[in-house]
Design a protein around this motif. Structure first.
Motif, mmCIF file in Angstrom:
data_model
loop_
_atom_site.group_PDB
_atom_site.id
_atom_site.type_symbol
_atom_site.label_atom_id
_atom_site.label_comp_id
_atom_site.label_asym_id
_atom_site.label_seq_id
_atom_site.Cartn_x
_atom_site.Cartn_y
_atom_site.Cartn_z
ATOM 1 N N THR A 53 0.875 -1.310 -0.042
ATOM 2 C CA THR A 53 0.114 0.034 0.027
ATOM 3 C C THR A 53 0.948 1.244 -0.047
ATOM 4 N N LEU A 54 2.093 1.099 0.559
ATOM 5 C CA LEU A 54 2.746 2.304 0.826
ATOM 6 C C LEU A 54 3.331 2.621 -0.503
ATOM 7 N N CYS A 55 3.790 1.552 -1.101
ATOM 8 C CA CYS A 55 4.582 1.721 -2.578
ATOM 9 C C CYS A 55 3.486 1.968 -3.775
ATOM 10 N N THR A 56 2.285 1.604 -3.840
ATOM 11 C CA THR A 56 1.470 1.621 -4.771
ATOM 12 C C THR A 56 0.588 3.238 -4.573
ATOM 13 N N TYR A 57 0.353 3.652 -3.404
ATOM 14 C CA TYR A 57 -0.223 4.853 -3.206
ATOM 15 C C TYR A 57 0.258 5.920 -3.910
ATOM 16 N N PRO A 58 1.497 6.461 -3.496
ATOM 17 C CA PRO A 58 2.158 7.395 -4.423
ATOM 18 C C PRO A 58 2.225 7.147 -5.973
ATOM 19 N N ILE A 59 2.525 5.969 -6.162
ATOM 20 C CA ILE A 59 2.748 5.926 -7.844
ATOM 21 C C ILE A 59 1.222 6.154 -8.391
ATOM 22 N N TYR A 60 0.095 5.749 -7.689
ATOM 23 C CA TYR A 60 -1.287 5.972 -8.127
ATOM 24 C C TYR A 60 -1.278 7.486 -8.252
ATOM 25 N N THR A 61 -1.347 8.033 -7.108
ATOM 26 C CA THR A 61 -1.732 9.622 -7.054
ATOM 27 C C THR A 61 -0.890 10.427 -7.872
ATOM 28 N N LEU A 62 0.549 10.339 -7.598
ATOM 29 C CA LEU A 62 1.532 11.035 -8.343
ATOM 30 C C LEU A 62 1.868 10.778 -9.820
ATOM 31 N N VAL A 63 1.647 9.551 -10.181
ATOM 32 C CA VAL A 63 2.147 9.183 -11.632
ATOM 33 C C VAL A 63 0.756 9.019 -12.250
ATOM 34 N N LEU A 64 -0.022 7.825 -12.041
ATOM 35 C CA LEU A 64 -1.001 7.201 -12.633
ATOM 36 C C LEU A 64 -1.996 8.463 -13.006
ATOM 37 N N VAL A 65 -2.523 8.882 -12.138
ATOM 38 C CA VAL A 65 -3.663 10.088 -12.059
ATOM 39 C C VAL A 65 -3.320 11.128 -12.912
ATOM 40 N N PRO A 66 -1.986 11.938 -12.553
ATOM 41 C CA PRO A 66 -1.880 13.265 -13.461
ATOM 42 C C PRO A 66 -1.827 12.875 -14.681
ATOM 43 N N MET A 67 -1.380 11.761 -15.375
ATOM 44 C CA MET A 67 -1.259 11.517 -16.831
ATOM 45 C C MET A 67 -2.271 10.952 -17.209
#
Lengths: 192, 228
Positions: A53-67
């Motif tokens: 959860t700690l790894c996927t959360y930043p990737i989802y909100t900082l990489v996947l959502v903005p793009m």
């Protein structure tokens, strides 16, 4: 917004991952033969769930959502989990051999455990923030361990019982799981 | 494994090696989505689609993928097709998409697909791999449909939404507990009919991680697996 305690307890009891959401059935039936392996598996799954959860959360909100790439989350999350499990296994083997000997054997099994991928996807789908996501993962992991430990006790009695020939083995185990699941239904409605 | 005909590869998955009822793989979706017959069929066909595509691609790539990293490679191939079916279902069958929900994404980690990729597609040519996938997928769909029908009829008194006017219904059957119960009884009945001993172990022999699994290592059937 639900309070953190409600999230923790509902992930553990009312929405127990194994007994009411049916995730992680394979390890639930496979590893619950002995109490000590049930505890080890539960601890390993809880640990990986929280870290995933700690790894996927930043990737989802900082990489996947903005793009605008939310639809790639299944691929991204499973890759992160697979990488992470591999990494933890290597680090534990090198640095903490004692912990590796007790938990390490369970780690490769976790990549394909749907409870881990399930909890990360569930966190993003329910729109939890980072604190709520971590609490939800801790609850899910503890609930998984609880179900595993309770069931390993039930199972040692079932194995000793004399059941009809056609039910011996897996069918009797599944019916015992059904009874345990009924007992968890008693928690439903606890948090509205 | 002895060389067998294409027809055998196609039909073995339906009954003889039925993934859910005989080798006990993919238990999570089997239990979770089968609250109605139509859910069972939808989930079964979605899994079949992913299974056929991933078996075909993995069988084509089997000489290119290095052995040490094969599991991550398989997972990426499978996850791509899962994303594809999610899009298709969201566009054309939004109703079913909502009902299957999370479990559609979780096809990625369904051990039937990874198990077939590891046990069959990575060792065989494209045509037998596709036939194997069709057979296994149909077997999976058939058992999900049976489970879904039993639970829907007993639990709600309906079948595909049609009211059957049953005098008594038992709501417990569409609850989680009913899922475990129905599957246990179904496996026992299938074994009684087939006149076999019920399986003693969840499908560990077919699991790609079997050699690492502590609970499997202690079993007697580890020897059988080693002998194969």
């Amino acid at each position: 917004m639900k309070s953190l305690l409600v999230i923790l307890l509902s992930a553990m009891l009312t929405d127990n991952f194994v007994l009411s959401k049916f995730m992680g059935i394979c390890p639930f039936l496979g590893v619950s033969k002995k109490l000590d392996s049930a505890v080890g598996m539960g601890a390993a799954v809880t640990f990986v769930m929280v870290c995933a959860t700690l790894c996927t959360y930043p990737i989802y909100t900082l990489v996947l959502v903005p793009m605008g790439l939310e639809y790639l989350k299944t691929i991204a999350f499973i890759l992160i989990i697979a990488l992470f499990v591999q990494l933890v296994e290597m680090i534990l083997k090198k640095k903490v051999p004692a912990l590796y000997n007790s938990l390490g054997v369970f780690l490769p099994l976790i990549t394909t455990n749907c409870a881990v991928l399930g909890v990360t996807i569930l966190n993003t789908d329910s729109g939890y923030n980072i604190g709520q996501s971590v609490v939800n993962s801790v609850g899910a992991g503890l609930g998984f361990s609880l179900a595993l430990v309770i069931f390993s006790g039930v199972r040692s009695r079932v194995n000793a019982a004399n059941v009809p020939e056609m039910f011996k083995g897996v069918p009797a185990t599944l019916i015992a799981a059904s009874v345990v699941s009924v007992s968890f239904m008693g928690f439903s409605g606890l948090f509205g | 494994m002895a060389k067998k005909g294409n027809l055998y590869e196609l039909t073995k998955g339906i009954i003889k090696e039925n993934p859910t009822l005989v080798t006990l793989l993919g238990m999570c979706p089997t239990l979770a989505v089968t609250v109605s017959a139509s859910n069972g069929i939808g989930m079964g066909l979605a899994t079949t689609f992913v299974l056929i595509c991933s078996n075909a691609v993995i069988s084509l790539l089997k000489n290119i993928i290095p052995k040490a990293v094969r599991l991550p490679c398989f997972i990426v191939v499978i996850a791509s097709f899962v994303t594809l079916i999610e899009f298709l279902m969201k566009g054309y069958l939004p109703d079913l998409y909502d009902r299957l929900g999370l479990f559609l994404s979780l096809i990625t980690v369904n051990c039937i697909i990874l198990g077939r990729a590891e046990a069959f597609a990575s060792k065989n040519k494209v045509l037998p791999s596709i036939l194997d996938a069709i057979g296994m997928g149909l077997g999976f769909t058939l058992s999900l449909f049976t489970m879904g029908s039993i639970r829907e009829i007993i639990g709600t008194g309906q079948w595909f939404g049609m009211d059957l006017h049953l005098p008594v219904t038992m709501g417990m059957f569409i609850m989680p507990a009913g899922g475990f119960f129905t599957l246990g009884v179904l496996i026992a009945v299938v074994n009684k009919i087939a006149n076999k001993k019920p399986p003693q172990q969840v499908g560990c022999a077919n699991c790609p991680n079997a050699k690492n699994c502590p609970s499997y290592k202690n079993e007697d059937n580890a020897k059988e697996a080693a002998a194969e």
